[in-house]
Write a protein that holds these residues in place. Structure first.
Motif, mmCIF file in Angstrom:
data_model
loop_
_atom_site.group_PDB
_atom_site.id
_atom_site.type_symbol
_atom_site.label_atom_id
_atom_site.label_comp_id
_atom_site.label_asym_id
_atom_site.label_seq_id
_atom_site.Cartn_x
_atom_site.Cartn_y
_atom_site.Cartn_z
ATOM 1 N N ALA A 178 -95.118 -13.102 50.061
ATOM 2 C CA ALA A 178 -94.877 -11.738 50.537
ATOM 3 C C ALA A 178 -93.913 -11.743 51.720
ATOM 4 O O ALA A 178 -93.036 -10.876 51.826
ATOM 5 N N GLU A 179 -94.033 -12.709 52.616
ATOM 6 C CA GLU A 179 -93.122 -12.811 53.767
ATOM 7 C C GLU A 179 -91.697 -13.098 53.303
ATOM 8 O O GLU A 179 -90.741 -12.535 53.834
ATOM 9 N N GLN A 180 -91.543 -13.957 52.302
ATOM 10 C CA GLN A 180 -90.215 -14.263 51.785
ATOM 11 C C GLN A 180 -89.589 -13.048 51.106
ATOM 12 O O GLN A 180 -88.391 -12.814 51.223
ATOM 13 N N VAL A 181 -90.395 -12.261 50.413
ATOM 14 C CA VAL A 181 -89.873 -11.060 49.749
ATOM 15 C C VAL A 181 -89.419 -10.045 50.785
ATOM 16 O O VAL A 181 -88.358 -9.442 50.660
ATOM 17 N N ARG A 182 -90.206 -9.860 51.844
ATOM 18 C CA ARG A 182 -89.809 -8.924 52.897
ATOM 19 C C ARG A 182 -88.555 -9.410 53.617
ATOM 20 O O ARG A 182 -87.681 -8.635 53.951
ATOM 21 N N ALA A 183 -88.457 -10.706 53.875
ATOM 22 C CA ALA A 183 -87.294 -11.251 54.560
ATOM 23 C C ALA A 183 -86.061 -11.226 53.668
ATOM 24 O O ALA A 183 -84.936 -11.129 54.147
ATOM 25 N N THR A 224 -85.101 -8.895 51.766
ATOM 26 C CA THR A 224 -84.494 -7.578 51.703
ATOM 27 C C THR A 224 -83.553 -7.309 52.873
ATOM 28 O O THR A 224 -82.796 -6.353 52.819
ATOM 29 N N VAL A 225 -83.577 -8.127 53.901
ATOM 30 C CA VAL A 225 -82.699 -7.955 55.064
ATOM 31 C C VAL A 225 -81.306 -8.441 54.680
ATOM 32 O O VAL A 225 -81.140 -9.575 54.230
ATOM 33 N N PRO A 226 -80.266 -7.602 54.840
ATOM 34 C CA PRO A 226 -78.931 -7.993 54.390
ATOM 35 C C PRO A 226 -78.187 -8.926 55.347
ATOM 36 O O PRO A 226 -77.024 -9.218 55.121
ATOM 37 N N TYR A 227 -78.836 -9.400 56.394
ATOM 38 C CA TYR A 227 -78.198 -10.275 57.371
ATOM 39 C C TYR A 227 -78.863 -11.637 57.331
ATOM 40 O O TYR A 227 -79.974 -11.789 56.841
ATOM 41 N N LYS A 228 -78.173 -12.642 57.900
ATOM 42 C CA LYS A 228 -78.758 -13.972 57.991
ATOM 43 C C LYS A 228 -78.654 -14.479 59.425
ATOM 44 O O LYS A 228 -77.921 -13.907 60.241
ATOM 45 N N TYR A 282 -83.990 -3.895 61.043
ATOM 46 C CA TYR A 282 -82.706 -4.215 60.419
ATOM 47 C C TYR A 282 -81.908 -2.960 60.034
ATOM 48 O O TYR A 282 -80.693 -3.035 59.889
ATOM 49 N N ARG A 283 -82.571 -1.810 59.937
ATOM 50 C CA ARG A 283 -81.849 -0.565 59.630
ATOM 51 C C ARG A 283 -81.107 -0.011 60.834
ATOM 52 O O ARG A 283 -80.265 0.871 60.710
ATOM 53 N N GLN A 284 -81.396 -0.523 62.036
ATOM 54 C CA GLN A 284 -80.716 -0.077 63.256
ATOM 55 C C GLN A 284 -79.617 -1.046 63.683
ATOM 56 O O GLN A 284 -79.134 -0.987 64.796
ATOM 57 N N VAL A 285 -79.239 -1.938 62.785
ATOM 58 C CA VAL A 285 -78.259 -2.963 63.093
ATOM 59 C C VAL A 285 -77.075 -2.833 62.142
ATOM 60 O O VAL A 285 -77.255 -2.517 60.962
ATOM 61 N N ARG A 286 -75.867 -3.031 62.659
ATOM 62 C CA ARG A 286 -74.680 -3.024 61.808
ATOM 63 C C ARG A 286 -73.702 -4.063 62.340
ATOM 64 O O ARG A 286 -73.831 -4.537 63.474
ATOM 65 N N ILE A 321 -77.967 -12.957 65.582
ATOM 66 C CA ILE A 321 -79.312 -12.961 65.003
ATOM 67 C C ILE A 321 -79.888 -14.363 65.122
ATOM 68 O O ILE A 321 -79.290 -15.341 64.666
ATOM 69 N N THR A 322 -81.051 -14.479 65.754
ATOM 70 C CA THR A 322 -81.725 -15.766 65.902
ATOM 71 C C THR A 322 -83.074 -15.793 65.212
ATOM 72 O O THR A 322 -83.570 -16.867 64.903
ATOM 73 N N VAL A 323 -83.681 -14.622 64.984
ATOM 74 C CA VAL A 323 -85.015 -14.556 64.387
ATOM 75 C C VAL A 323 -85.021 -13.468 63.325
ATOM 76 O O VAL A 323 -84.504 -12.370 63.562
ATOM 77 N N ILE A 324 -85.601 -13.775 62.156
ATOM 78 C CA ILE A 324 -85.847 -12.759 61.136
ATOM 79 C C ILE A 324 -87.313 -12.850 60.756
ATOM 80 O O ILE A 324 -87.770 -13.870 60.240
ATOM 81 N N ARG A 325 -88.068 -11.807 61.046
ATOM 82 C CA ARG A 325 -89.498 -11.721 60.709
ATOM 83 C C ARG A 325 -89.725 -10.430 59.957
ATOM 84 O O ARG A 325 -89.845 -9.371 60.563
ATOM 85 N N GLY A 326 -89.747 -10.516 58.637
ATOM 86 C CA GLY A 326 -89.908 -9.316 57.830
ATOM 87 C C GLY A 326 -88.724 -8.397 58.053
ATOM 88 O O GLY A 326 -87.578 -8.820 57.947
#
Length: 92
Positions: A26-31, A33-37, A85-89, A56-61
């Motif tokens: 579930a954590e991998q599926v949520r992560a 969906t984030v379009p950044y790395k 992630y929706r507030q980032v561009r 970006i240094t941390v991606i948690r969900g």
């Protein structure tokens, strides 16, 4: 009166491992969906955290951790600021 032995139920060992595996999936599926790395330079804009450029240094969900430079502004302390992630561009 004769005491009858109570049958013991078999101990299930794999139940805990299954829950751990499902949580990781579930954590991998949520992560995913984030379009950044990790390592991308982005601009975060939030009414509470303000607008900051960072890496970006941390991606948690759905949450991204940006390491900010905070150069030239005395009120900002360099560190990690968390954004949805929706507030980032990407900066222009």
């Amino acid at each position: 009166m004769k005491d009858l032995p109570v049958p013991r139920l078999p101990h299930r060992r794999g139940g805990n491992r299954l829950a751990i595996m499902l949580a990781r999936t579930a954590e991998q599926v949520r992560a995913a969906t984030v379009p950044y790395k990790v390592g991308d330079v982005v601009l975060g804009d939030d009414p509470f955290n303000g607008r900051q450029v960072g890496t970006i240094t941390v991606i948690r969900g759905p949450v991204l951790g940006l390491r900010t430079a905070c150069e030239g502004h005395p009120d900002f302390v360099p560190g990690i600021v968390y954004y949805d992630y929706r507030q980032v561009r990407t900066p222009d």
